[in-house]
Motif scaffolding. Sequence first.
Motif, PDB file in Angstrom:
ATOM      1  N   GLU A 240     -18.714 -35.073  18.516  1.00 54.61           N
ATOM      2  CA  GLU A 240     -20.086 -35.279  18.027  1.00 54.61           C
ATOM      3  C   GLU A 240     -20.521 -36.740  18.067  1.00 54.61           C
ATOM      4  O   GLU A 240     -21.583 -37.081  17.546  1.00 54.61           O
ATOM      5  CB  GLU A 240     -20.241 -34.716  16.609  1.00 54.61           C
ATOM      6  N   LEU A 242     -22.280 -39.920  19.823  1.00 54.71           N
ATOM      7  CA  LEU A 242     -23.455 -39.943  20.705  1.00 54.71           C
ATOM      8  C   LEU A 242     -23.051 -40.235  22.151  1.00 54.71           C
ATOM      9  O   LEU A 242     -22.261 -41.148  22.403  1.00 54.71           O
ATOM     10  CB  LEU A 242     -24.444 -41.024  20.243  1.00 54.71           C
ATOM     11  N   THR A 261     -24.974 -35.341  22.006  1.00 54.31           N
ATOM     12  CA  THR A 261     -23.600 -35.724  21.723  1.00 54.31           C
ATOM     13  C   THR A 261     -22.660 -35.184  22.808  1.00 54.31           C
ATOM     14  O   THR A 261     -23.069 -34.386  23.652  1.00 54.31           O
ATOM     15  CB  THR A 261     -23.184 -35.244  20.327  1.00 54.31           C
TER      16      THR A 261
END
Length: 633
Positions: A240, A242, A261
């Motif tokens: 998760e 970015l 993500t």
Amino acid sequence: MSFKISSLSEYFVEYQKSIDQPEKFWSDIAETFKWKKPWDKVLSWNFNDPDLKWFLNAKLNITENIFERNIEKFGSKTAIIWEPNDPNEKPLQITYNELFQKTCQFSNVLQDQGISKGDRVIIYMPMIPEAAIAMLACARVGAVHSVVFAGFSSSALADRINDCQAKMVITSDGNFRGKKNIEVKAVVDRAIEKTKTIEKVIVCKRTKAKVNMKSGRDFWWHEVVKNQTSDHKATILDSEDLLFILYTSGSTGKPKGVVHTIGGYMIYSQYSFQNVFQYENDDIYWCTADIGWITGHSYIIYGPLLSGATTLMFEGVPTYPNPGRFWDIIDKYKVNQFYTAPTAIRALQAHGIEHIQPYKLDSLKVIGSVGEPINEEAWHWYHDNVGKGKCPLVDTWWQTETGGIMISPLAGITPNKPAHASLPLPGIQPIILDTNGNELIGNNVEGNLCIKFPWPSMIRTTYGDHKRCKETYFSTYQGMYFTGDGVKRDHDGYLRILGRVDDVMNVSGHRMGTAEVENAINEHPKVIESAVVGYPHEIKGQGIYAYVICDIDNYSEANLIDEIKETVRNIIGPIAKPDKVQIVPGLPKTRSGKIMRRILRKIASKDISNLGDISTLLNPDIVEKIIIGSSKI
């Protein structure tokens, strides 16, 4: 193990699996990827906050899934074919081994220049291989790339730098586009004057334009790369973390930074690429988009490269040096899958069939459409003349926020129906709602398109403003992702996208918020107020029509209109320049002061037979004056 669907019956089986057991469905696919640590849980979600997480606590690097996972099998295979703007300039073919080396070298450059995990890096470049290398190097070191289309103005670029607080800009000296030689570094310099966070600028030499290089801040790409080793250990990241921010216009003025993500985006971009285009190992695939848009991210870079595909990057425009350029490239490289926008198709259609006739186009197996709903006339022209009546046409619907194709035929599997996006991909659960939020069940219904269950590549937030994400996508209908598009489900259960239902225009496949254009128009000192709407345009799909109240005062109306157009061009960029500007004495408003854009849209579309009840307007007499004025434009 392949997850490529090979028949219509298999599609229905896989689709049902994805609905009945979504976590098992995506987990089975995810297991074919390279992970440093597996996930503790496949999915955690609610659409109210919204809070969305896929493959929780899993560790990976997306570039290891492009290179280390595939290099043994695909190392000597061509990864990127680069076709320059000028057909007389030498093209390039870069193998996976070479792309891996170049990505590692530039990853070392980024780290030498102080870029590390989580830093935001703006990429403002033409369609050259270095743009792809810059994206992959950011992903390898864990930096968050934000690609800005190199046609945006310095003000628009500065807004994006400031919003994400970027530390670095990667750019070029200039950009060839058709006959034009565009300054690029100079735009970056002007943008940086309005920002405070940029520490370094790396400049790729493309046009040999004379540029100003600021000592200590600006560096030439070729100089910083030349002594770098091609060894680089990828940064281990969370599923998760970015991957990128991509800015898109909404119904309010400020562009939104859509956040994607790593883990879920990686899985969905590969899965959707392989299934929609039915890519096979030795195929040559070409998407004509710019990497400044989501289509370029998902279907020039990540989807194809994760799949070990050969992806073609084209620097130029479809009409240079003549309107046969696309078809020449298809024959030159024996392209098998061709993915472009309805705007390009309509523009080439207007040039006539004589520009297609010299070309065989017999290598094509699949043709595709992206960016906006394709009209039936363009669909047939494309299918009959480019696809020679034998290529399946994948009319794909998706958005920047969805990360990947959501509704589309699977090439050669889903029966084609002109101008219909058709059926959802496995894992995608569309629902049609009326304005009160009631579900419209069955066929032959028309309403607002929502999605009721998460998919791996969906938007996680709008950068730095989660409240805006919730308000824009998850507040209109409780517990639903609202796409902003209207849709019709026909008697066969096929979906046909009807276009935007909010104050967002779709101009040449690019979303443009009415408020963003109005804000730019209102910067002109003579403008008092403006209202912008979309109207049918035979090439662009939608054109921009601006109604403007001005303080004319002995001023030439023609000059004023030119200045207004130029103001928008300078503030946002050429893609936002209004096609029509009408100087008006007033705007139709409700008694509470709201501009009735519904009426303005009808006037712009020359559909004035039924304007509805205008007697409740604050100033109903203004409507007739606007209609008279519009007849002269």
